[in-house]
Structure formats: structure tokens, C-alpha cells
Design a protein around this motif. Structure first.
Motif, mmCIF file in Angstrom:
data_model
loop_
_atom_site.group_PDB
_atom_site.id
_atom_site.type_symbol
_atom_site.label_atom_id
_atom_site.label_comp_id
_atom_site.label_asym_id
_atom_site.label_seq_id
_atom_site.Cartn_x
_atom_site.Cartn_y
_atom_site.Cartn_z
ATOM 1 N N CYS A 28 29.539 33.970 41.980
ATOM 2 C CA CYS A 28 28.350 33.125 41.986
ATOM 3 C C CYS A 28 28.509 32.125 43.126
ATOM 4 O O CYS A 28 29.620 31.619 43.365
ATOM 5 C CB CYS A 28 28.185 32.384 40.658
ATOM 6 S SG CYS A 28 27.977 33.474 39.241
ATOM 7 N N GLU A 64 20.629 38.122 37.550
ATOM 8 C CA GLU A 64 20.606 36.742 37.058
ATOM 9 C C GLU A 64 20.843 36.779 35.557
ATOM 10 O O GLU A 64 20.023 37.305 34.796
ATOM 11 C CB GLU A 64 19.277 36.063 37.374
ATOM 12 C CG GLU A 64 19.268 34.588 36.994
ATOM 13 C CD GLU A 64 18.098 33.824 37.584
ATOM 14 O OE1 GLU A 64 18.075 32.587 37.453
ATOM 15 O OE2 GLU A 64 17.209 34.468 38.182
ATOM 16 N N GLU A 110 22.822 32.123 35.910
ATOM 17 C CA GLU A 110 23.627 32.241 37.122
ATOM 18 C C GLU A 110 23.345 33.563 37.820
ATOM 19 O O GLU A 110 23.136 34.595 37.171
ATOM 20 C CB GLU A 110 25.125 32.119 36.810
ATOM 21 C CG GLU A 110 25.661 33.168 35.873
ATOM 22 C CD GLU A 110 27.136 32.961 35.540
ATOM 23 O OE1 GLU A 110 27.640 31.831 35.721
ATOM 24 O OE2 GLU A 110 27.781 33.936 35.096
ATOM 25 N N ARG A 135 24.623 36.553 39.749
ATOM 26 C CA ARG A 135 25.895 37.248 39.936
ATOM 27 C C ARG A 135 25.792 38.278 41.044
ATOM 28 O O ARG A 135 24.934 39.159 41.005
ATOM 29 C CB ARG A 135 26.328 37.926 38.635
ATOM 30 C CG ARG A 135 26.546 36.953 37.486
ATOM 31 C CD ARG A 135 26.958 37.684 36.224
ATOM 32 N NE ARG A 135 27.223 36.760 35.121
ATOM 33 C CZ ARG A 135 27.630 37.129 33.914
ATOM 34 N NH1 ARG A 135 27.813 38.427 33.642
ATOM 35 N NH2 ARG A 135 27.859 36.225 32.972
#
Length: 398
Positions: A33, A63, A67, A69
Motif C-alpha cells: 500500500c 481496494e 486500502e 493493495r
């Protein structure tokens, strides 16, 4: 949203960022991330971007739990220094063209015929939308396609606005938004107003063109297949190449291609019927030959091991024989590579159950089959010779 560079500018191809997290998911796949990214994650019907991060290939972007990824084949050895990211621009711009083209075509169907789009998929080759109707005509498709391409020719701007739920009332939305916070509207002025989280070009002219390829009914909806932008040229090139090859094979000009194919199909049907009649005649002749040399105790016992005969042929041959002579008993075995197939039949004056005969034999070859007292068949592995199987079939009756 400031860390989502693809929302600030969909044309960003390269960027620099810092790794804020590196981990493995539940399946053991490595991901990182970043404090900001231009990589678009899968969502809203649009596939993810690919590209590189510090020369590592980004193979997937998702997502999850807030977050973004970036999935890598192997982890970074050093996560402390700033890294460079590069988007696969050809893939990104293709997705921008396709997604904007979908907005245009969906809006056209909605405005012209009030057919709402209730499903959207952006595939590697084609796009599909599901329209809320059970019937779609050629005329309607042509009109919607014409309208979408007219908006492209006009090169209208494609605007993006972030609004609140209260501000939505100011816009004539094509459909209700699912998101209630941070609502992103993609607007083609005086044509389409739609909540969307995908990437789009700055103007409709960059979509280049929209072309519907086909459509079909799917339950109570109609699924429309189409392409936009460079994919239209690719589709044309592929179809043109096929057409040129067919003109050579069929020795017919392009305008006469349909009639040439119809003539060929009709000729093929005639040949198939002729061949079928010839095969029937051969089976009739073969049946008589087998009956002629099969006298046993005033009955006809026809027992043969064949090589590479289909079970359909054996079934036809057995039926011809038992119809020709009601006293006939038929035991056929065919050896086909590593398979054995059997057909057993008896005429109307015969006794014994062919189903029981076959059922007793099939376990010897791990086989399966079925039938009735007068006619049964099956097949399995070649765990014995054809002669051994034939002997077993006959011994189960006599």
C-alpha cells in the motif's frame, strides 16, 4: 481522495510514492500500500490497472477495507525508500474509452426508449450492458448507436464533480447512486449525468466511436455486446481479414457472400442426406450378410467383434437385424482404442433379458449402460479383449 491520483488526473502515467505497508493476504499473495497511487483498483465494472512499481510488475490492484493493495509477484526488499510507479497507459486509455463509451450508449438507450442499464461488464475484448427490456430491435440499436456517435462527433466535455447527497437534486441523474458519501458524478453536459467511480477521457471525441456487435435476451433483460475506441478498429480488421479469406475460399465477391454461403450449406445438406442413405443401404446389406451366416438351432445367433465402430452404428445394425428376423439374437462388441462398447438385442420371438446380460458384463470393464429386455447397450474400459467380452455375453444366455 488526495492519495488517489487517478481521480485528480486520469492522464497521469508516472508518479512517485512511499510504501506505507507490505503484507500478504489470506491466500499468501504479496501486496503493498502506498501513500498515494495512480493505479486504479478494480471497481464499478472497470478492471484494474497494471504496470510497474520500482521495476516490479503490478499484477492486480484492489481496494479492500479502505486500502489500495498493489499485488506483486515477490515482495520488496527495501520498503523505506521512495519508489517510482508507471501505469500501463495503453490498457488505461482503453478502459477510459470503453467506460465513457458505455455511458454514451446507455444514455442513448435511456433517452430514446427509456431502457435503463441494469448491468455492465468491461471485458478484455468486448463490453456488455444489460438493458431493462425483453425486446430489442435492429432499428432501436441503430438509433442508439447513431446518437452515441453523434455526441462523440460533437466532442462534448466530460466533467467530474464531487457532490453531497443533498446536492444530487440539482442534477437529472440517469439512475440513483448507491454511494451516499463522497459522490462522484461523471457529466456529459445536456446529455448524461451519472454517478461513477471509473476513469474517463476529458472529452467525448477521445472515445472515437461506438459500435454494437450483437445482442441477446438474458432472462427478462437484453444483453448488448459492443466495443469503443481502438477496439472498433481492431474488430473491423479481424472481420475484414475473415471476409477476405472467405471471398477467396468461396470464390465470390463480398456483396454475394451471403448467397454463396447459403448455396454451400444447401449443397452440404444434400450431400449429408445422400451419405446417410448410402450408409443405411450399407447397413441393410451388412445385416443380411450377417444373418445369412448365423444359423444356430433354427435361430439366428449374430455375434461379432468389430474394430472402431460407433455404438450408434451398432445400434442401427442390431435393430435392422432383429426387425428382419424376429428369431435373431444379436451380440456386438466394438474395440475402440482403450474402450469396449457392447450392444445386445433380440427379436420379438426371442427370450431372455438383454438388459440383464449387459448389466452382468459391464462391471468387468468398469462400464455403464442401460436398456430393456429386448435391447441394451453400454461401454467401459478395455480390460479384456473383444473376443473375451463376446464370449462372456453369450455365456450369460446359453
Amino acid at each position: 481522495m488526495e492519495n488517489k491520483l487517478y481521480y485528480q488526473d486520469a492522464y497521469i502515467k508516472t508518479f512517485k510514492a512511499k510504501v506505507v505497508k507490505q503484507a500478504q493476504d489470506s491466500a499468501g499473495n504479496w501486496y503493498v500500500c502506498l501513500d498515494r497511487t495512480a493505479f486504479y483498483p478494480t471497481g464499478g465494472g472497470q478492471p484494474h490497472d497494471i504496470g510497474t512499481l520500482a521495476y516490479q510488475h503490478v499484477i492486480n490492484v484492489e481496494e479492500i477495507d479502505g486500502e489500495i493493495r498493489h499485488y506483486l509477484s515477490t515482495p520488496f526488499q527495501d520498503t523505506k525508500k521512495e519508489i517510482a510507479g508507471t501505469i500501463d497507459w495503453e490498457r488505461r486509455f482503453d478502459h477510459m474509452q470503453q467506460h465513457a463509451g458505455q455511458h454514451l450508449l446507455s444514455a442513448a438507450f435511456d433517452q430514446l426508449f427509456e431502457y435503463r442499464t441494469v448491468g455492465f461488464h468491461l471485458g478484455a475484448e468486448i463490453l456488455t450492458i444489460d438493458l431493462e427490456t425483453e425486446v430489442l430491435t435492429v432499428h432501436q440499436v441503430q438509433k442508439a448507436e447513431e446518437m452515441a456517435n453523434q455526441i462523440i462527433i460533437e466532442n462534448r466535455p466530460i466533467e467530474v464533480k464531487w457532490v453531497t447527497e443533498e446536492e444530487l437534486t440539482q442534477y437529472p441523474l440517469r439512475k440513483e447512486t448507491k454511494v451516499k458519501d463522497d459522490i462522484r458524478l461523471v457529466i456529459i453536459p445536456e446529455f448524461d449525468y451519472n454517478g461513477c467511480g471509473g476513469t474517463h477521457p476529458n472529452a467525448t471525441g477521445e472515445v472515437s466511436s461506438v459500435k454494437v456487435l450483437d445482442w441477446e435476451r438474458q432472462k427478462k433483460k437484453v444483453r448488448v455486446q459492443f466495443v469503443c475506441g481502438k477496439r472498433v478498429t481492431k474488430q473491423f480488421q479481424q472481420k475484414q481479414q475473415v471476409l477476405l479469406e472467405l471471398t477467396k475460399i468461396l470464390n465470390a465477391p463480398e456483396k454475394e457472400m451471403e448467397q454463396a454461403v447459403l448455396r454451400l450449406l444447401e449443397s452440404n445438406k444434400t450431400l449429408e442426406k445422400t451419405l446417410e442413405r448410402a450408409q443405411e443401404n450399407l447397413l441393410q446389406y451388412e445385416a443380411k450378410e450377417l444373418l445369412a451366416r448365423s444359423n444356430v438351432d433354427d435361430r439366428k445367433l449374430v455375434r461379432v467383434v468389430f474394430q472402431n465402430r460407433t455404438i450408434q452404428e451398432l445400434q442401427k445394425l442390431a435393430r435392422i437385424i432383429t426387425t428382419e428376423d424376429e428369431t435373431a439374437m444379436v451380440y456386438f462388441v466394438s474395440q475402440n482404442e482403450n474402450r469396449l462398447q457392447v450392444v445386445c438385442a433380440r427379436g420379438t420371438s426371442g427370450t431372455g433379458s438383454m438388459k440383464k446380460v449387459v448389466s452382468a458384463a459391464l462391471p468387468l470393464i468398469n462400464g455403464k449402460g442401460g436398456g430393456n429386455d429386448a435391447f441394451a447397450q453400454g461401454g467401459g474400459d478395455a480390460l479384456m479383449s473383444g473376443e473375451q467380452m463376446l464370449q462372456h455375453l453369450v455365456e450369460n444366455v446359453y
